[in-house]
Write a protein that holds these residues in place. Sequence first.
Motif, PDB file in Angstrom:
ATOM      1  N   PHE B  86      32.276 -18.691  14.255  1.00  0.00           N
ATOM      2  CA  PHE B  86      33.338 -18.408  15.598  1.00  0.00           C
ATOM      3  C   PHE B  86      32.661 -18.871  16.807  1.00  0.00           C
ATOM      4  O   PHE B  86      31.564 -18.115  17.223  1.00  0.00           O
ATOM      5  N   ASP B  87      33.159 -20.077  17.435  1.00  0.00           N
ATOM      6  CA  ASP B  87      32.625 -20.333  18.797  1.00  0.00           C
ATOM      7  C   ASP B  87      33.140 -19.419  19.955  1.00  0.00           C
ATOM      8  O   ASP B  87      33.671 -20.294  20.797  1.00  0.00           O
ATOM      9  N   VAL B  88      32.624 -18.378  19.853  1.00  0.00           N
ATOM     10  CA  VAL B  88      32.935 -17.349  20.930  1.00  0.00           C
ATOM     11  C   VAL B  88      31.814 -16.649  21.358  1.00  0.00           C
ATOM     12  O   VAL B  88      30.920 -16.482  20.708  1.00  0.00           O
ATOM     13  N   GLY B  89      32.034 -15.707  22.226  1.00  0.00           N
ATOM     14  CA  GLY B  89      31.035 -14.684  22.541  1.00  0.00           C
ATOM     15  C   GLY B  89      30.781 -13.795  21.397  1.00  0.00           C
ATOM     16  O   GLY B  89      32.011 -13.274  20.797  1.00  0.00           O
ATOM     17  N   ASN B  90      29.681 -13.539  21.014  1.00  0.00           N
ATOM     18  CA  ASN B  90      29.370 -12.486  19.701  1.00  0.00           C
ATOM     19  C   ASN B  90      28.601 -11.443  19.965  1.00  0.00           C
ATOM     20  O   ASN B  90      27.300 -11.812  20.764  1.00  0.00           O
ATOM     21  N   ILE B  91      28.924 -10.386  19.402  1.00  0.00           N
ATOM     22  CA  ILE B  91      28.041  -9.306  19.236  1.00  0.00           C
ATOM     23  C   ILE B  91      27.941  -8.577  18.095  1.00  0.00           C
ATOM     24  O   ILE B  91      29.167  -8.145  17.475  1.00  0.00           O
ATOM     25  N   GLN B  92      26.718  -8.607  17.463  1.00  0.00           N
ATOM     26  CA  GLN B  92      26.626  -8.017  16.201  1.00  0.00           C
ATOM     27  C   GLN B  92      26.101  -6.648  16.140  1.00  0.00           C
ATOM     28  O   GLN B  92      25.349  -6.257  16.845  1.00  0.00           O
ATOM     29  N   ALA B  93      26.906  -5.839  15.332  1.00  0.00           N
ATOM     30  CA  ALA B  93      26.851  -4.364  15.434  1.00  0.00           C
ATOM     31  C   ALA B  93      25.927  -3.779  14.310  1.00  0.00           C
ATOM     32  O   ALA B  93      26.066  -4.500  13.225  1.00  0.00           O
ATOM     33  N   ALA B  94      25.549  -2.585  14.520  1.00  0.00           N
ATOM     34  CA  ALA B  94      25.036  -1.823  13.278  1.00  0.00           C
ATOM     35  C   ALA B  94      26.127  -1.243  12.382  1.00  0.00           C
ATOM     36  O   ALA B  94      27.370  -1.421  12.842  1.00  0.00           O
ATOM     37  N   HIS B  95      25.833  -0.860  11.248  1.00  0.00           N
ATOM     38  CA  HIS B  95      26.715  -0.614  10.147  1.00  0.00           C
ATOM     39  C   HIS B  95      27.622   0.577  10.654  1.00  0.00           C
ATOM     40  O   HIS B  95      27.193   1.538  10.864  1.00  0.00           O
ATOM     41  N   GLY B  96      29.105   0.013  10.523  1.00  0.00           N
ATOM     42  CA  GLY B  96      29.973   1.286  11.023  1.00  0.00           C
ATOM     43  C   GLY B  96      30.186   1.359  12.405  1.00  0.00           C
ATOM     44  O   GLY B  96      31.245   2.036  12.795  1.00  0.00           O
ATOM     45  N   ARG B  97      29.227   0.645  13.151  1.00  0.00           N
ATOM     46  CA  ARG B  97      29.588   0.910  14.696  1.00  0.00           C
ATOM     47  C   ARG B  97      30.300  -0.025  15.353  1.00  0.00           C
ATOM     48  O   ARG B  97      30.474   0.022  16.360  1.00  0.00           O
ATOM     49  N   ALA B  98      30.776  -1.109  14.694  1.00  0.00           N
ATOM     50  CA  ALA B  98      31.387  -2.199  15.450  1.00  0.00           C
ATOM     51  C   ALA B  98      32.570  -1.897  16.359  1.00  0.00           C
ATOM     52  O   ALA B  98      32.672  -2.426  17.453  1.00  0.00           O
ATOM     53  N   SER B  99      33.425  -0.881  16.022  1.00  0.00           N
ATOM     54  CA  SER B  99      34.245  -0.468  16.884  1.00  0.00           C
ATOM     55  C   SER B  99      33.963   0.303  18.259  1.00  0.00           C
ATOM     56  O   SER B  99      34.556   0.051  19.238  1.00  0.00           O
ATOM     57  N   ALA B 100      32.814   1.204  17.934  1.00  0.00           N
ATOM     58  CA  ALA B 100      32.193   1.527  19.030  1.00  0.00           C
ATOM     59  C   ALA B 100      31.681   0.479  20.006  1.00  0.00           C
ATOM     60  O   ALA B 100      31.812   0.699  21.402  1.00  0.00           O
ATOM     61  N   VAL B 101      31.000  -0.420  19.588  1.00  0.00           N
ATOM     62  CA  VAL B 101      30.541  -1.398  20.287  1.00  0.00           C
ATOM     63  C   VAL B 101      31.619  -2.087  21.028  1.00  0.00           C
ATOM     64  O   VAL B 101      31.302  -2.471  22.113  1.00  0.00           O
ATOM     65  N   ALA B 102      32.535  -2.402  20.349  1.00  0.00           N
ATOM     66  CA  ALA B 102      33.692  -3.087  20.672  1.00  0.00           C
ATOM     67  C   ALA B 102      34.337  -2.435  22.060  1.00  0.00           C
ATOM     68  O   ALA B 102      34.727  -2.864  23.054  1.00  0.00           O
ATOM     69  N   VAL B 103      34.377  -1.112  21.829  1.00  0.00           N
ATOM     70  CA  VAL B 103      34.857  -0.392  23.017  1.00  0.00           C
ATOM     71  C   VAL B 103      33.971  -0.393  24.280  1.00  0.00           C
ATOM     72  O   VAL B 103      34.579  -0.512  25.244  1.00  0.00           O
ATOM     73  N   GLY B 104      32.800  -0.445  23.970  1.00  0.00           N
ATOM     74  CA  GLY B 104      31.683  -0.506  24.968  1.00  0.00           C
ATOM     75  C   GLY B 104      31.955  -1.984  25.715  1.00  0.00           C
ATOM     76  O   GLY B 104      31.967  -1.996  26.853  1.00  0.00           O
TER      77      GLY B 104
END
Lengths: 363, 494
Positions: B86-104
């Motif tokens: 995906f040629d977009v801004g990317n943030i890779q998260a810890a296991h299970g935490r993607a939704s918390a990262v997305a919230v931040g």
Amino acid sequence: MAKQLIKGNEAIVKAAVLAGCRAYYGYPITPASEIAEAAAHYLPLAGGTFLQAESEVAAINMIYGAAGAGLRAMTASSGPGISLMQEGLSFLAGAELPCVIADIMRAGPGLGNIGPEQGDYFQVVKGGGHGNYRALVLAPDSVQEMADLTALAFELADKYRNPVYVLADGYIGQMMEPVEFANQAIEPPPPDWAVLGTAESRKNLISSIFIEPESQEHHVRHMMTKYHRAEREDVRFESVQTEDADIVLVGYGIIARILKSVVEMARERGVKAGLLRPITLYPFPTRAIRALCGHAATFGVVEMSTGQMVEDVRLAVEGRCPVEFYGRSGGVVPTAEEILAFVLEIAKPAWPASILEEVAIHD
Amino acid sequence: MINEHDLAALNGTCPEHYEPFQDRAGAFYETFERKPENQEQTHYCPGCGHGITHKMVARAIDELGIQDRTILCTPVGCSVFGYYYFDVGNIQAAHGRASAVAVGAKRARPDSVVLCYQGDGDLAAIGTAEIVHAANRGEPITVFFLNNAIYGMTGGQMAPTTLIGMKSTTTPNGRDPWNEGYPLHICELFAQLDAPVYLERVALGNSKQLIGAARAIKKGIENQVKGLGFSLIEILSPCPTIWKMNPVDAQHWVRDELTKVFPPGVYRDRTKDAPVRPAPKPKPALADLPKMLVGKGGVAPVEPAGTAPAAVHDLSIRIAGFGGQGVLMLGQVLAEAGLSADMRVSWLPSYGPEMRSGTSNCHVRISHKEIASPVVTKPNVLLALNEPSLRKFLATVEPGGWVLYNGTSLPEGMERDDVHFVIKPFTELADQVGDARAGNIVMLGTLLEATGMLSGESIDAALKRLVKTERWLELDRKALAKGRETFHLEPVSA
């Protein structure tokens, strides 16, 4: 700005807002809850976000998201909550994200109690999470320093792209002292590596995964260069009457305040005591301590733990002179009087005759 | 193959100029950093649902024209490398935490479009708390939840969505509900929450289902573009490799078996009547911030008021009593007054478990010099608002110090001839001026009159800052006067 008489915990938040912190995610825990409460009040005022997360695990990952999106972000907790955040700390360090974490230490292990302790030194200063990383750690000993070192923590976090702790104990957090804040607020622009949801930042990636072992090794070596640089440039400590001291006391946080009294009391009794107070626990003032080995007869390390920082003092001294330890734990704060007794005990060989007589009478 | 930079790091030295880690820009298919032998193919297996889903998400991003605004939060699992595609801004998260990262990320950048991509282990096992609370708060993010009933990347262990009887490496005899419980139905579960705007389960089992999946994915993203709240699309997805099937059989198994346990359908759709989230409030000017930070509880900054008597050079005060007697407040008045008089002050409460059992105490220091320790272990002033406090702290008082006790006579065994005692029924005296709760301030009046430690102006300035209501300010002023006059009515017992 005029002086305000406020708690250390509240000072952290005000200083953070002035330093440009615009995201606070946290979970309540005694004795750190006032930080969340003050953040709930001030962050929205400043146009920032406050959210009480569902857990410390969620909170530190929200910090990861906010920091990745280029905001100055912070959280706060106490021992048990900091334990839960360690996974996130490792990811933040690995992805080179700046953030500030305040740990207002309480007694442990386990549930322990809410009294002040310094038993988090190992998990905060030595790592706590997995992998090869360090967190920078600042240890305030007054409410003014809770403010000043929080502001500094944000600067260092950005300088090194690394998490920075403000490590205090329940007393420093709960205590009120006059504090003066910066007259000006800052709000640094987002860094050029952040993911902002804009065309300019579209190429950016926040990640800590390096699938090739050589890449991972290169990455951690790169991180080590940052830490070596911090060891050169950002060691901070306070030295009180160490120039002629036979006994150099080493302590941080509330203990250092008590040790300042102890130094006076010891000198009144003819024992040349001094204090070296680490302000940065990582990077540790190793060279400053080693330099004192020349004339100090003995180091006396005092902690509200069963002996954690003392290991770093011993590593600094490397056997050049004795390192003695006095610790209380469980939420017990040692009195100046009991520490003085410890100082007189380790100073025995160098005692003037008059003191020896006095002690003989007491015995 | 160690370069100079690395060598320097190993040796504990590093270049003068710190270079941040290499920019990982352009992390797309052409520069895919996999094992060298596999540079020419994606890392997904033939027939994998991720590839299909990626294409649908990418097409929706294109069609909605939001590529620059998109931030993709990727999980741990097979789609950990989502950022290569995906040629977009990317943030890779810890296991299970993607939704918390997305919230931040979303709250940090409300104008961005934050997509959260998670598998079944990530979202429905280790990250259950984070996703449930994100959904329950109605976070305006779009979540793609790939459910293939198995852990793929780690090699075929049980997922929370593994079917009953289905074998995995950690359920070698098949999932047994008595041991592992039942498959977790995320859409059905989330349909019980108030906040979510859109919940739909789709499948990748045949062409018709694929068309439906593409429509749902686009709708979920569009909701966020429109400013609506939480959208989650659960995608039943084939995993031929771990299922040990060929791609065609795996697709059929999605269609024929997975959908039996996880029925596709719309579980929530409030896209037509969901309220649009209010825009964030405008930020205050930076220059206004310092003054906005003064006094959370209405406590104004300290203004100079009154002077400190020269005789008072170092006060170490311990105040103790029952909770509700105003122990901490009395300490604060003293500290604030000391500060008004331009002295150094500290105030330290007992905040331990003892507070819960109803007693309370605090340490106050007021000094002309820098205050070393704020911990008062040998007070020269003890203010004991009840008998247990007197019993606890009397022995610690410095010879020559002052002890004020709230009572009519000294309790047995509490005699000392080397301190000044002032014994008054402060609570009763406060009752006489209108409220027994002002006993702390009556005691303060007596203390001031006895020791002259702080001027009336300093104390009044402190009360004005700390007392919230006019009624209480008047009451406290009366209580203060009562305390002062009381001291003169009867002699001090020495």
